[in-house]
Design a protein around this motif. Sequence first.
Motif, PDB file in Angstrom:
ATOM      1  N   ASN A   1       0.804  -1.160   0.127  1.00  0.00           N
ATOM      2  CA  ASN A   1       0.051   0.103  -0.066  1.00  0.00           C
ATOM      3  C   ASN A   1       0.989   1.355   0.142  1.00  0.00           C
ATOM      4  O   ASN A   1       0.341   2.177  -0.270  1.00  0.00           O
ATOM      5  N   SER A   2       2.038   1.052   0.193  1.00  0.00           N
ATOM      6  CA  SER A   2       2.922   2.255   0.175  1.00  0.00           C
ATOM      7  C   SER A   2       4.097   2.265  -1.093  1.00  0.00           C
ATOM      8  O   SER A   2       4.252   1.302  -1.294  1.00  0.00           O
ATOM      9  N   ASN A   3       4.333   3.504  -1.159  1.00  0.00           N
ATOM     10  CA  ASN A   3       5.258   3.713  -2.282  1.00  0.00           C
ATOM     11  C   ASN A   3       6.876   3.639  -1.818  1.00  0.00           C
ATOM     12  O   ASN A   3       7.139   3.982  -0.596  1.00  0.00           O
ATOM     13  N   LEU A   4       7.760   2.981  -2.468  1.00  0.00           N
ATOM     14  CA  LEU A   4       9.057   2.955  -2.448  1.00  0.00           C
ATOM     15  C   LEU A   4       9.674   4.483  -1.889  1.00  0.00           C
ATOM     16  O   LEU A   4       9.011   5.196  -2.717  1.00  0.00           O
ATOM     17  N   ALA A   5      10.406   4.619  -1.374  1.00  0.00           N
ATOM     18  CA  ALA A   5      11.234   6.079  -0.933  1.00  0.00           C
ATOM     19  C   ALA A   5      12.746   5.722  -0.974  1.00  0.00           C
ATOM     20  O   ALA A   5      13.222   4.882  -0.712  1.00  0.00           O
ATOM     21  N   VAL A   6      13.264   6.807  -1.774  1.00  0.00           N
ATOM     22  CA  VAL A   6      14.581   6.676  -1.887  1.00  0.00           C
ATOM     23  C   VAL A   6      15.247   6.353  -0.495  1.00  0.00           C
ATOM     24  O   VAL A   6      16.335   5.739  -0.247  1.00  0.00           O
ATOM     25  N   ASP A   7      15.093   7.114   0.565  1.00  0.00           N
ATOM     26  CA  ASP A   7      15.294   7.113   1.814  1.00  0.00           C
ATOM     27  C   ASP A   7      15.354   5.597   2.571  1.00  0.00           C
ATOM     28  O   ASP A   7      16.065   5.360   3.472  1.00  0.00           O
ATOM     29  N   GLY A   8      14.476   5.091   2.111  1.00  0.00           N
ATOM     30  CA  GLY A   8      14.344   3.549   2.810  1.00  0.00           C
ATOM     31  C   GLY A   8      14.849   2.445   1.999  1.00  0.00           C
ATOM     32  O   GLY A   8      15.036   1.303   2.616  1.00  0.00           O
ATOM     33  N   LEU A   9      15.445   2.663   0.641  1.00  0.00           N
ATOM     34  CA  LEU A   9      15.867   1.601  -0.022  1.00  0.00           C
ATOM     35  C   LEU A   9      16.877   0.689   0.532  1.00  0.00           C
ATOM     36  O   LEU A   9      17.301  -0.400   0.243  1.00  0.00           O
ATOM     37  N   SER A  10      17.925   1.369   1.224  1.00  0.00           N
ATOM     38  CA  SER A  10      19.016   0.764   2.079  1.00  0.00           C
ATOM     39  C   SER A  10      18.508  -0.155   3.133  1.00  0.00           C
ATOM     40  O   SER A  10      19.251  -1.228   3.314  1.00  0.00           O
ATOM     41  N   GLU A  11      17.350  -0.214   3.307  1.00  0.00           N
ATOM     42  CA  GLU A  11      16.823  -1.101   4.603  1.00  0.00           C
ATOM     43  C   GLU A  11      16.007  -2.167   3.991  1.00  0.00           C
ATOM     44  O   GLU A  11      15.440  -3.001   4.766  1.00  0.00           O
ATOM     45  N   ILE A  12      15.876  -2.247   2.873  1.00  0.00           N
ATOM     46  CA  ILE A  12      15.018  -3.277   2.021  1.00  0.00           C
ATOM     47  C   ILE A  12      15.983  -4.219   1.046  1.00  0.00           C
ATOM     48  O   ILE A  12      16.747  -3.806   0.241  1.00  0.00           O
ATOM     49  N   LEU A  13      16.043  -5.591   1.517  1.00  0.00           N
ATOM     50  CA  LEU A  13      16.706  -6.394   0.897  1.00  0.00           C
ATOM     51  C   LEU A  13      16.178  -7.139  -0.202  1.00  0.00           C
ATOM     52  O   LEU A  13      14.867  -7.655  -0.073  1.00  0.00           O
ATOM     53  N   LEU A  14      16.799  -7.424  -1.351  1.00  0.00           N
ATOM     54  CA  LEU A  14      16.113  -8.045  -2.638  1.00  0.00           C
ATOM     55  C   LEU A  14      16.416  -9.569  -2.261  1.00  0.00           C
ATOM     56  O   LEU A  14      17.742  -9.753  -2.381  1.00  0.00           O
ATOM     57  N   VAL A  15      15.480 -10.329  -1.976  1.00  0.00           N
ATOM     58  CA  VAL A  15      15.769 -11.720  -1.945  1.00  0.00           C
ATOM     59  C   VAL A  15      14.944 -12.517  -2.894  1.00  0.00           C
ATOM     60  O   VAL A  15      13.994 -11.971  -3.448  1.00  0.00           O
ATOM     61  N   GLY A  16      15.244 -13.883  -2.905  1.00  0.00           N
ATOM     62  CA  GLY A  16      14.489 -14.582  -3.799  1.00  0.00           C
ATOM     63  C   GLY A  16      13.056 -15.024  -3.046  1.00  0.00           C
ATOM     64  O   GLY A  16      13.056 -14.794  -1.986  1.00  0.00           O
ATOM     65  N   SER A  17      12.275 -15.423  -3.884  1.00  0.00           N
ATOM     66  CA  SER A  17      10.852 -15.766  -3.242  1.00  0.00           C
ATOM     67  C   SER A  17      10.959 -17.016  -2.604  1.00  0.00           C
ATOM     68  O   SER A  17      10.076 -17.356  -1.755  1.00  0.00           O
ATOM     69  N   ASN A  18      12.057 -17.803  -2.406  1.00  0.00           N
ATOM     70  CA  ASN A  18      12.140 -19.021  -1.952  1.00  0.00           C
ATOM     71  C   ASN A  18      13.116 -18.747  -0.931  1.00  0.00           C
ATOM     72  O   ASN A  18      13.813 -19.726  -0.402  1.00  0.00           O
TER      73      ASN A  18
END
Length: 143
Positions: A126-143
């Motif tokens: 429900n919320s948009n990505l923001a530049v200042d929060g990107l370093s706190e979100i890891l890109l992981v595989g779905s498994n």
Amino acid sequence: MLSKSSLLLMKFRTCSFCLSIFLLFALSALVQAQTVLDSVYSKSQAQRGANHYNTICADCHEGGEPDALPLFGPDFVDRWREAPLSFLYDFISANMPADDAGTLPAASYLETVAFLLQENGFPVGNSNLAVDGLSEILLVGSN
């Protein structure tokens, strides 16, 4: 007066206690880390990103440029796996589009990242990505 061995034992216990507290805080920070599986972008943000992708990115990334890597599928996810989303955002905002790198507004790059997440099967939120929060979100595989 305390003996040397008593003093050493007290120091050891104090150090052990401090180390335990440090490890507890470190582990709690890891547990609270956000991933792309936590619905970190909105549907409307991804829709705007689809427009950018189709008008700016698709020609190269869908075969028009032999050196352009695909942006969908397991190879894409593996290339960025375990990295913060800021790595992906920083890369595309500095290098894309290849013929005019870094010229798009920050929102366009964020929306494109949201579109890439959607197209790679990550859940919408429900919320948009923001530049200042990107370093706190890891890109992981779905498994």
